[in-house]
Scaffold this motif. Structure first.
Motif, PDB file in Angstrom:
ATOM      1  N   VAL A 154       0.943  -1.144   0.039  1.00 30.61           N
ATOM      2  CA  VAL A 154      -0.103  -0.056   0.054  1.00 30.61           C
ATOM      3  C   VAL A 154       0.909   1.257   0.174  1.00 30.61           C
ATOM      4  O   VAL A 154       1.362   1.482   1.025  1.00 30.61           O
ATOM      5  CB  VAL A 154      -0.904  -0.074   1.217  1.00 30.61           C
ATOM      6  CG1 VAL A 154      -1.874   1.132   1.228  1.00 30.61           C
ATOM      7  CG2 VAL A 154      -1.597  -1.381   1.127  1.00 30.61           C
ATOM      8  N   ASP A 155       1.182   1.747  -1.251  1.00 31.12           N
ATOM      9  CA  ASP A 155       1.794   3.046  -1.427  1.00 31.12           C
ATOM     10  C   ASP A 155       1.125   4.204  -1.389  1.00 31.12           C
ATOM     11  O   ASP A 155       0.415   4.619  -2.511  1.00 31.12           O
ATOM     12  CB  ASP A 155       2.840   2.869  -2.429  1.00 31.12           C
ATOM     13  CG  ASP A 155       3.936   3.808  -2.453  1.00 31.12           C
ATOM     14  OD1 ASP A 155       3.730   4.937  -1.943  1.00 31.12           O
ATOM     15  OD2 ASP A 155       5.145   3.885  -3.044  1.00 31.12           O
ATOM     16  N   ILE A 156       0.695   4.860  -0.444  1.00 34.89           N
ATOM     17  CA  ILE A 156      -0.232   5.958  -0.520  1.00 34.89           C
ATOM     18  C   ILE A 156       0.303   7.044  -1.383  1.00 34.89           C
ATOM     19  O   ILE A 156      -0.602   7.659  -2.111  1.00 34.89           O
ATOM     20  CB  ILE A 156      -0.891   6.461   0.732  1.00 34.89           C
ATOM     21  CG1 ILE A 156      -1.664   5.320   1.448  1.00 34.89           C
ATOM     22  CG2 ILE A 156      -1.740   7.715   0.659  1.00 34.89           C
ATOM     23  CD1 ILE A 156      -2.040   5.617   2.913  1.00 34.89           C
ATOM     24  N   LEU A 157       1.639   7.490  -1.447  1.00 31.24           N
ATOM     25  CA  LEU A 157       1.903   8.937  -2.044  1.00 31.24           C
ATOM     26  C   LEU A 157       1.889   8.456  -3.269  1.00 31.24           C
ATOM     27  O   LEU A 157       1.425   9.300  -4.197  1.00 31.24           O
ATOM     28  CB  LEU A 157       3.569   9.015  -1.476  1.00 31.24           C
ATOM     29  CG  LEU A 157       3.585   9.165   0.040  1.00 31.24           C
ATOM     30  CD1 LEU A 157       5.322   9.647   0.175  1.00 31.24           C
ATOM     31  CD2 LEU A 157       2.862  10.536   0.267  1.00 31.24           C
ATOM     32  N   ARG A 158       2.096   7.115  -3.792  1.00 30.76           N
ATOM     33  CA  ARG A 158       2.331   6.763  -5.151  1.00 30.76           C
ATOM     34  C   ARG A 158       0.915   7.015  -5.522  1.00 30.76           C
ATOM     35  O   ARG A 158       0.521   7.261  -6.764  1.00 30.76           O
ATOM     36  CB  ARG A 158       2.835   5.660  -5.648  1.00 30.76           C
ATOM     37  CG  ARG A 158       2.829   5.039  -6.908  1.00 30.76           C
ATOM     38  CD  ARG A 158       3.198   3.606  -7.001  1.00 30.76           C
ATOM     39  NE  ARG A 158       2.109   2.821  -6.514  1.00 30.76           N
ATOM     40  CZ  ARG A 158       2.420   1.656  -6.387  1.00 30.76           C
ATOM     41  NH1 ARG A 158       3.403   0.836  -6.609  1.00 30.76           N
ATOM     42  NH2 ARG A 158       1.342   0.747  -5.683  1.00 30.76           N
ATOM     43  N   ASP A 159      -0.271   6.244  -5.121  1.00 33.74           N
ATOM     44  CA  ASP A 159      -1.401   6.366  -5.333  1.00 33.74           C
ATOM     45  C   ASP A 159      -2.216   7.650  -5.588  1.00 33.74           C
ATOM     46  O   ASP A 159      -3.231   8.046  -6.331  1.00 33.74           O
ATOM     47  CB  ASP A 159      -2.219   5.368  -4.358  1.00 33.74           C
ATOM     48  CG  ASP A 159      -1.980   4.001  -4.409  1.00 33.74           C
ATOM     49  OD1 ASP A 159      -1.308   3.508  -5.311  1.00 33.74           O
ATOM     50  OD2 ASP A 159      -2.201   3.226  -3.506  1.00 33.74           O
ATOM     51  N   VAL A 160      -1.749   8.561  -4.615  1.00 32.26           N
ATOM     52  CA  VAL A 160      -2.294   9.910  -4.460  1.00 32.26           C
ATOM     53  C   VAL A 160      -1.730  10.554  -5.990  1.00 32.26           C
ATOM     54  O   VAL A 160      -2.407  11.381  -6.676  1.00 32.26           O
ATOM     55  CB  VAL A 160      -1.721  10.774  -3.471  1.00 32.26           C
ATOM     56  CG1 VAL A 160      -2.093  12.253  -3.670  1.00 32.26           C
ATOM     57  CG2 VAL A 160      -2.369  10.306  -2.199  1.00 32.26           C
ATOM     58  N   ASP A 204      -1.101   8.945  -8.498  1.00 26.38           N
ATOM     59  CA  ASP A 204      -1.896   8.508  -9.678  1.00 26.38           C
ATOM     60  C   ASP A 204      -3.205   9.187  -9.824  1.00 26.38           C
ATOM     61  O   ASP A 204      -3.578   9.404 -10.964  1.00 26.38           O
ATOM     62  CB  ASP A 204      -2.055   7.053  -9.654  1.00 26.38           C
ATOM     63  CG  ASP A 204      -2.653   6.422 -10.543  1.00 26.38           C
ATOM     64  OD1 ASP A 204      -2.355   6.707 -11.923  1.00 26.38           O
ATOM     65  OD2 ASP A 204      -3.161   5.380 -10.474  1.00 26.38           O
ATOM     66  N   ALA A 205      -3.991   9.425  -8.701  1.00 29.19           N
ATOM     67  CA  ALA A 205      -5.114  10.168  -8.611  1.00 29.19           C
ATOM     68  C   ALA A 205      -4.940  11.560  -9.273  1.00 29.19           C
ATOM     69  O   ALA A 205      -6.017  11.870  -9.754  1.00 29.19           O
ATOM     70  CB  ALA A 205      -5.767  10.106  -7.453  1.00 29.19           C
ATOM     71  N   GLN A 206      -3.862  12.183  -8.972  1.00 26.06           N
ATOM     72  CA  GLN A 206      -3.790  13.389  -9.563  1.00 26.06           C
ATOM     73  C   GLN A 206      -3.799  13.598 -11.058  1.00 26.06           C
ATOM     74  O   GLN A 206      -4.214  14.358 -11.830  1.00 26.06           O
ATOM     75  CB  GLN A 206      -2.318  14.185  -8.874  1.00 26.06           C
ATOM     76  CG  GLN A 206      -2.260  14.680  -7.786  1.00 26.06           C
ATOM     77  CD  GLN A 206      -1.161  15.263  -7.272  1.00 26.06           C
ATOM     78  OE1 GLN A 206      -0.220  14.808  -7.619  1.00 26.06           O
ATOM     79  NE2 GLN A 206      -1.151  16.289  -6.439  1.00 26.06           N
ATOM     80  N   SER A 207      -3.058  12.499 -11.762  1.00 29.60           N
ATOM     81  CA  SER A 207      -3.026  12.526 -13.090  1.00 29.60           C
ATOM     82  C   SER A 207      -4.338  12.193 -13.695  1.00 29.60           C
ATOM     83  O   SER A 207      -4.633  12.550 -14.790  1.00 29.60           O
ATOM     84  CB  SER A 207      -2.065  11.288 -13.419  1.00 29.60           C
ATOM     85  OG  SER A 207      -2.499  10.057 -13.051  1.00 29.60           O
ATOM     86  N   GLN A 208      -5.312  11.638 -12.809  1.00 32.29           N
ATOM     87  CA  GLN A 208      -6.565  11.478 -13.410  1.00 32.29           C
ATOM     88  C   GLN A 208      -7.787  12.706 -12.832  1.00 32.29           C
ATOM     89  O   GLN A 208      -8.741  12.487 -13.296  1.00 32.29           O
ATOM     90  CB  GLN A 208      -7.295  10.087 -12.953  1.00 32.29           C
ATOM     91  CG  GLN A 208      -6.419   8.890 -13.082  1.00 32.29           C
ATOM     92  CD  GLN A 208      -7.035   7.708 -12.599  1.00 32.29           C
ATOM     93  OE1 GLN A 208      -8.028   7.576 -12.021  1.00 32.29           O
ATOM     94  NE2 GLN A 208      -6.071   6.466 -12.722  1.00 32.29           N
ATOM     95  N   ASP A 224     -11.140   5.063  -2.465  1.00 33.32           N
ATOM     96  CA  ASP A 224      -9.698   4.298  -2.937  1.00 33.32           C
ATOM     97  C   ASP A 224      -9.295   3.367  -1.607  1.00 33.32           C
ATOM     98  O   ASP A 224      -8.773   2.416  -2.024  1.00 33.32           O
ATOM     99  CB  ASP A 224      -8.755   5.099  -3.275  1.00 33.32           C
ATOM    100  CG  ASP A 224      -9.486   6.336  -4.543  1.00 33.32           C
ATOM    101  OD1 ASP A 224      -9.424   5.783  -5.468  1.00 33.32           O
ATOM    102  OD2 ASP A 224      -9.901   7.365  -4.221  1.00 33.32           O
ATOM    103  N   LEU A 225      -9.625   3.920  -0.333  1.00 34.31           N
ATOM    104  CA  LEU A 225      -8.672   3.058   0.680  1.00 34.31           C
ATOM    105  C   LEU A 225      -9.969   3.290   2.005  1.00 34.31           C
ATOM    106  O   LEU A 225     -10.348   4.201   2.310  1.00 34.31           O
ATOM    107  CB  LEU A 225      -7.401   3.656   1.035  1.00 34.31           C
ATOM    108  CG  LEU A 225      -6.452   2.727   1.865  1.00 34.31           C
ATOM    109  CD1 LEU A 225      -6.162   1.595   0.845  1.00 34.31           C
ATOM    110  CD2 LEU A 225      -5.266   3.812   2.179  1.00 34.31           C
TER     111      LEU A 225
END
Length: 656
Positions: A421-427, A429-433, A563-564
């Motif tokens: 669970v890498d929250i910084l990477r997932d955030v 990724d959500a920014q790009s969307q 998302d989580l």
């Protein structure tokens, strides 16, 4: 009846397989699910596993590193499967013992294991034995006890019961009539006692006027008699305690007005420059200290290693003494006793369940003492026993050290997540969307959901993200005010002037008594319009047995699809952790509207600084959910947030 039966090595090489008639689907999917969810996760205490419409049973052969798996429809009740899989294991081992002893995957692939004829014979015998046991002939009427009774005997029995009932009724009536005479006796007793009192007072036989005259004379006699004064000794008055003297400080000054700071910030603004400067002075050490990944929880291990070595030496000495006594009882020679003792230490014997029983009992008690749930402790020990049963011990190793190493490996495997669970990477990724990343916090009352939400907010702000806090706890008094205080404090640590004039944290709230799911939906829409990076949804604390509140939580998650979903739990709980997580997951599954319900994705373990080395709650929670511990709360400040170090936790758990 059986869908498939497969034999494969722990390296993943299929040695032999069988598929039932009419079965077209491959067994690779169910077997891979069994490997991922049970065998790799060290959950082999129970030898059954359910995958969709199939029920799988398996058996581990640790001596030859083999796994036997049988699959059948779960609606069927096949009582012979357990014995059948044991028979197949024994026959396969006996027939291909020489081939299995050859090490290396290439040699296993080159060997040809023709086992179909033996398998069909074993399957036929197992099915016939189950049919023979299942049929039970019905007794005839002449064989029953009812045929031996006559009509006359039954009539006499009923008549006798009636007579007894009548007699019983008479007895009841007599009991009811008896209390009628008791009040008379009581009245007589009262009358006699009152007569005795009148005689004692000397008024027996007097008229009412004479009695009144007598009472008046007694009254006047009492009034006219003068009481004799007793000399009173005056006690000394207690001295007043000496009042505490006011302390005068040398640098304190003489005026209290100099200490009044209430008028310095009269405009009421919370983001004033002086306040920001004070925040930087007081908490300057906190800033810019949580960029990137969180630090992991650490434990000192020097003392633990010394204790482990001492325990292993003691166990080795016990084994030596035990072997010496065995050799002396056999009256063998000197060299024979010495070599026999060494043979007991060197790996020449495969482990059995009886050899490990005493060590496993001690390990189970040790885990329970370290706050692991009792049910989880038993499952872990059973899993270790199945993992080691039949395995040949290494050179100069004891049973205790072997079991301990296997248990440590199992615990580390359980705590290490199946997925990262890498929250910084997932955030990012959500920014790009161009959408916000939504995290929902849930848990029971008083575990620290709001406090740890503020810690996670601070960590996200330190990494350059903007946060919107959704106050969906519309039940507890003061919940919104608590979040507003955290918002004001976080904005003072990171003032808007440093971020282009925009506050890095905002609070979205609609007051109390509103629908939490609706507030969360509005907050997510507001965050999308105002371009917030993360939305943190704070929910009300609820007990796992409160059905209405659990339904409301399931509705909030099902409608907003975060998302989580993080479950916040205390590190202080033991057996209660199992009940909480099972019922939270069950409620989310029952009240979900989709075929694949949204369950708990991760765990936030709070109050980790209050438990010393009793870290068993981490094992219980991870074992039940199969989900990782994402955050660990270790204190009261915003900096007290850590990630879990599995090996450090296991070393603390195994510490004596």
């Amino acid at each position: 009846m059986l869908d498939f039966f497969t034999i494969f090595s722990k390296g993943g090489i299929v040695l032999w397989c069988f598929q039932g008639a009419g079965v077209t689907e491959s067994f690779a999917g169910p077997v891979n699910a069994l490997i991922r969810s049970v065998i790799l996760q060290e959950r082999s205490g129970n030898n059954s596993y359910t995958h969709e419409a199939l029920s799988l049973k398996y058996k581990l052969d640790n001596e030859f590193e083999l796994i036997f798996v049988v699959g059948f429809q779960k609606i069927l009740t096949l009582t012979y499967v357990d014995k059948f899989i044991d028979d197949v294991q024994l026959h396969f081992r006996d027939r291909y013992k020489n081939e299995l002893e050859q090490k290396g995957p290439l040699k296993l692939i080159q060997n040809n294991f023709e086992f179909e004829d033996d398998f069909k014979i074993l399957l036929r015998d197992a099915e016939e034995s189950s049919k023979a046991r299942s049929h039970a002939q019905m007794r005839t009427f002449t064989q029953s006890e009812k045929s031996q009774k006559t009509v006359k005997s039954m009539i006499e029995t009923k008549g006798g019961e009636k007579v007894k009932e009548q007699g019983g009724k008479k007895n009841k009536n007599t009991k009811k009539e008896a209390p009628a005479a008791e009040p008379v006796k009581v009245d007589q007793g009262k009358a006699s006692s009152s007569g005795q009192k009148m005689v004692e007072n000397g008024s027996h036989g007097l008229t009412s006027e004479e009695i009144m005259q007598k009472k008046r004379e007694e009254f006047f006699r009492k009034r006219t008699t003068v009481p004799t004064e007793k000399p009173t000794s005056k006690s000394p008055k207690p001295q007043k305690p000496k009042e505490k003297q006011r302390r005068v400080w040398d640098m304190g000054g003489n005026s209290t007005k100099a200490l009044d700071y209430s008028g310095r910030n009269g405009d009421g603004s919370s983001n004033d420059g002086d306040q920001n400067q004070e925040a930087h002075i007081d908490l300057g050490m906190q800033l810019n200290s949580m960029k990137g990944d969180l630090q992991s929880v650490e434990y000192e291990s020097s003392e633990e290693e010394e204790e482990d070595e001492e325990e292993e030496e003691e166990e080795e000495e016990r084994v030596v003494v035990r072997e010496k006594t065995k050799m002396s009882s056999k009256k063998s020679g000197g060299f024979g006793g010495m070599f026999g003792m060494l043979k007991g230490l060197v790996g020449s014997k495969s482990l059995t369940r009886e050899d490990m029983e005493s060590v496993l009992d001690k390990m189970r008690d040790h885990l329970i003492a370290k706050n692991v749930a009792a049910e989880i402790s038993s499952r872990l020990c059973d899993s270790v026993a199945k993992k080691l049963e039949g395995k040949v011990m290494g050179t100069f190793t004891t049973v205790a050290s072997t079991v301990k190493q296997a248990l440590q490996g199992s615990l580390v495997q359980i705590l290490q997540p199946k997925r990262r669970v890498d929250i910084l990477r997932d955030v990012m990724d959500a920014q790009s969307q161009r959408r916000p990343f939504v995290i929902t916090f849930c848990g029971v009352n008083g575990v620290g959901k709001s406090t740890n939400l503020a810690k996670i907010s601070f960590w996200l702000i330190e990494n350059g993200f903007t946060v919107l806090i959704a106050a969906c706890d519309t039940f507890r008094a003061g919940a919104v005010e608590q979040l507003r205080t955290h918002q004001r404090r976080l904005n003072s640590l990171h003032p808007p002037e440093q971020h282009g004039g925009r506050p890095v944290v905002q609070l979205y709230e609609k007051g109390y008594g509103k629908d939490a799911a609706g507030i969360a939906m509005e907050a997510i829409a507001y965050a999308r319009n105002q371009v917030f990076d993360v939305v943190l949804v704070d929910t009300a604390g609820r007990m796992q047995d409160n059905a209405p509140l659990m339904t409301a939580l399931a509705k909030l998650i099902a409608i907003n699809m975060p998302d989580l979903v993080l479950f916040v739990g205390e590190a202080l709980v033991g057996n209660e952790a199992v009940d909480q997580l099972v019922k939270f997951n069950q409620a989310l599954a029952d009240h979900s509207m989709s075929e694949k319900p949204r369950l708990i994705d991760g765990i936030v373990l709070t109050k980790f600084d209050t438990i010393d080395d009793k870290v068993g709650a981490a094992i219980s929670m991870t074992y039940i959910t199969g989900q990782p511990i994402v955050f660990v709360g270790t204190g009261q400040t915003y900096n007290d947030l850590r990630s879990l170090n599995a090996r450090a936790v296991v070393s603390a758990l195994m510490k004596a």
